[in-house]
Design a protein around this motif. Sequence first.
Motif, PDB file in Angstrom:
ATOM      1  N   PRO A  60       0.879  -1.416  -0.100  1.00 31.98           N
ATOM      2  CA  PRO A  60      -0.154   0.129   0.155  1.00 31.98           C
ATOM      3  C   PRO A  60       1.003   1.199  -0.004  1.00 31.98           C
ATOM      4  O   PRO A  60       2.050   1.227   0.461  1.00 31.98           O
ATOM      5  N   PRO A  61       0.267   2.668  -0.513  1.00 34.35           N
ATOM      6  CA  PRO A  61       1.117   3.630  -0.775  1.00 34.35           C
ATOM      7  C   PRO A  61       1.734   4.124   0.717  1.00 34.35           C
ATOM      8  O   PRO A  61       2.776   4.501   0.788  1.00 34.35           O
ATOM      9  N   LEU A  62       1.174   4.271   1.931  1.00 37.41           N
ATOM     10  CA  LEU A  62       1.648   4.694   3.238  1.00 37.41           C
ATOM     11  C   LEU A  62       2.887   3.622   3.445  1.00 37.41           C
ATOM     12  O   LEU A  62       3.953   4.132   3.861  1.00 37.41           O
ATOM     13  N   GLN A  63       2.526   2.476   3.364  1.00 36.23           N
ATOM     14  CA  GLN A  63       3.754   1.524   3.746  1.00 36.23           C
ATOM     15  C   GLN A  63       4.800   1.732   2.727  1.00 36.23           C
ATOM     16  O   GLN A  63       6.132   1.898   3.121  1.00 36.23           O
ATOM     17  N   LEU A  64       4.603   1.805   1.484  1.00 39.15           N
ATOM     18  CA  LEU A  64       5.830   2.304   0.517  1.00 39.15           C
ATOM     19  C   LEU A  64       6.463   3.627   0.865  1.00 39.15           C
ATOM     20  O   LEU A  64       7.639   3.623   0.845  1.00 39.15           O
ATOM     21  N   SER A  65       5.614   4.683   1.264  1.00 36.61           N
ATOM     22  CA  SER A  65       6.027   5.589   1.582  1.00 36.61           C
ATOM     23  C   SER A  65       7.034   6.005   2.861  1.00 36.61           C
ATOM     24  O   SER A  65       8.091   6.314   2.932  1.00 36.61           O
ATOM     25  N   ALA A  66       6.567   4.980   3.941  1.00 37.92           N
ATOM     26  CA  ALA A  66       7.329   4.749   5.092  1.00 37.92           C
ATOM     27  C   ALA A  66       8.597   4.112   4.858  1.00 37.92           C
ATOM     28  O   ALA A  66       9.795   4.626   5.302  1.00 37.92           O
ATOM     29  N   LEU A  67       8.733   2.977   3.802  1.00 40.52           N
ATOM     30  CA  LEU A  67       9.786   2.499   3.527  1.00 40.52           C
ATOM     31  C   LEU A  67      11.152   3.511   2.777  1.00 40.52           C
ATOM     32  O   LEU A  67      12.071   3.387   3.409  1.00 40.52           O
ATOM     33  N   VAL A  68      10.446   4.149   2.042  1.00 43.38           N
ATOM     34  CA  VAL A  68      11.261   5.429   1.372  1.00 43.38           C
ATOM     35  C   VAL A  68      11.863   6.336   2.544  1.00 43.38           C
ATOM     36  O   VAL A  68      12.993   6.818   2.358  1.00 43.38           O
ATOM     37  N   THR A  69      10.983   6.804   3.445  1.00 42.07           N
ATOM     38  CA  THR A  69      11.469   7.582   4.486  1.00 42.07           C
ATOM     39  C   THR A  69      12.392   6.987   5.352  1.00 42.07           C
ATOM     40  O   THR A  69      13.514   7.783   5.737  1.00 42.07           O
ATOM     41  N   VAL A  70      12.292   5.636   5.707  1.00 38.02           N
ATOM     42  CA  VAL A  70      13.342   5.120   6.620  1.00 38.02           C
ATOM     43  C   VAL A  70      14.427   4.809   5.640  1.00 38.02           C
ATOM     44  O   VAL A  70      15.755   5.057   6.362  1.00 38.02           O
ATOM     45  N   GLU A  71      14.401   4.707   4.182  1.00 39.66           N
ATOM     46  CA  GLU A  71      15.792   4.525   3.579  1.00 39.66           C
ATOM     47  C   GLU A  71      16.362   6.160   3.530  1.00 39.66           C
ATOM     48  O   GLU A  71      17.558   5.834   3.738  1.00 39.66           O
ATOM     49  N   GLU A  72      15.738   6.866   3.379  1.00 39.53           N
ATOM     50  CA  GLU A  72      16.359   8.270   3.239  1.00 39.53           C
ATOM     51  C   GLU A  72      16.928   8.827   4.417  1.00 39.53           C
ATOM     52  O   GLU A  72      17.892   9.807   4.742  1.00 39.53           O
ATOM     53  N   HIS A  73      16.115   8.622   5.728  1.00 38.63           N
ATOM     54  CA  HIS A  73      16.264   9.189   6.901  1.00 38.63           C
ATOM     55  C   HIS A  73      16.726   8.483   8.040  1.00 38.63           C
ATOM     56  O   HIS A  73      16.834   8.850   9.315  1.00 38.63           O
ATOM     57  N   GLY A  74      16.691   7.000   7.940  1.00 35.46           N
ATOM     58  CA  GLY A  74      16.773   6.108   8.898  1.00 35.46           C
ATOM     59  C   GLY A  74      18.097   6.022   9.569  1.00 35.46           C
ATOM     60  O   GLY A  74      19.212   6.464   8.818  1.00 35.46           O
ATOM     61  N   PRO A  75      18.467   5.222  10.646  1.00 33.05           N
ATOM     62  CA  PRO A  75      17.310   4.858  11.498  1.00 33.05           C
ATOM     63  C   PRO A  75      16.650   5.841  12.062  1.00 33.05           C
ATOM     64  O   PRO A  75      16.921   6.957  12.593  1.00 33.05           O
ATOM     65  N   LEU A  76      15.247   5.561  12.316  1.00 32.38           N
ATOM     66  CA  LEU A  76      14.295   6.507  12.950  1.00 32.38           C
ATOM     67  C   LEU A  76      13.344   5.620  13.957  1.00 32.38           C
ATOM     68  O   LEU A  76      12.848   4.652  13.831  1.00 32.38           O
ATOM     69  N   ARG A  77      13.116   6.671  15.026  1.00 35.94           N
ATOM     70  CA  ARG A  77      12.019   6.299  15.870  1.00 35.94           C
ATOM     71  C   ARG A  77      10.620   6.140  15.610  1.00 35.94           C
ATOM     72  O   ARG A  77      10.480   7.050  14.236  1.00 35.94           O
ATOM     73  N   LEU A  78       9.747   5.350  15.971  1.00 33.53           N
ATOM     74  CA  LEU A  78       8.280   5.304  15.447  1.00 33.53           C
ATOM     75  C   LEU A  78       7.784   7.033  15.544  1.00 33.53           C
ATOM     76  O   LEU A  78       7.025   7.458  14.376  1.00 33.53           O
ATOM     77  N   SER A  79       7.897   7.579  16.402  1.00 33.31           N
ATOM     78  CA  SER A  79       7.382   9.078  16.270  1.00 33.31           C
ATOM     79  C   SER A  79       7.802   9.793  15.431  1.00 33.31           C
ATOM     80  O   SER A  79       7.168  10.700  14.807  1.00 33.31           O
TER      81      SER A  79
END
Length: 170
Positions: A60-79
């Motif tokens: 789904p789009p939100l899961q895909l977007s979250a993956l991209v954000t983790v890739e670009e800015h990770g590691p990230l906390r949930l918040s």
Amino acid sequence: MSTRPDGTWHHVPMTTGSVAPDDVDTAVATEEQTALAARLRLVVGRLHRRIRIDGRESIPPLQLSALVTVEEHGPLRLSELARREAVTAPTMSRVLASLDEQGLVIRTPDPNDARGVQIVLSDAGAEVLREVRSHRTALVARRLARLDAEERRRIVDALPALEALLVDDD
């Protein structure tokens, strides 16, 4: 700006009445910018939807977007991930549970907070992103192939300006 019956755009002169020439120029420029913004929004939105629909990704789009954000800015906390994705923490928690269940992210202990975890992209998550990007690029390439050489050249010429639109205002 106005649309002709054939779908092309043309400038419609404004009546000036008692308005000063500089005000008319500003009004015309503002009207033209507004029309351009509306047209660009429509084209980009429809192209994006078409790519998503044709892509038929299993994620789904939100899961895909979250993956991209983790890739670009990770590691990230949930918040932090929820903030970057503009969703609530409970929503992001459900997204991460699904991504974790699929093996697309890894939860690691937060070195600065023993109670917290950080989210990083797994190798499987990186592979999913590569596949989605490759597939979407192929979809756009097929659409570009339908254009003639001059239309493709105009797109190439417009790319720097379009890329400049991605820069956020500070």
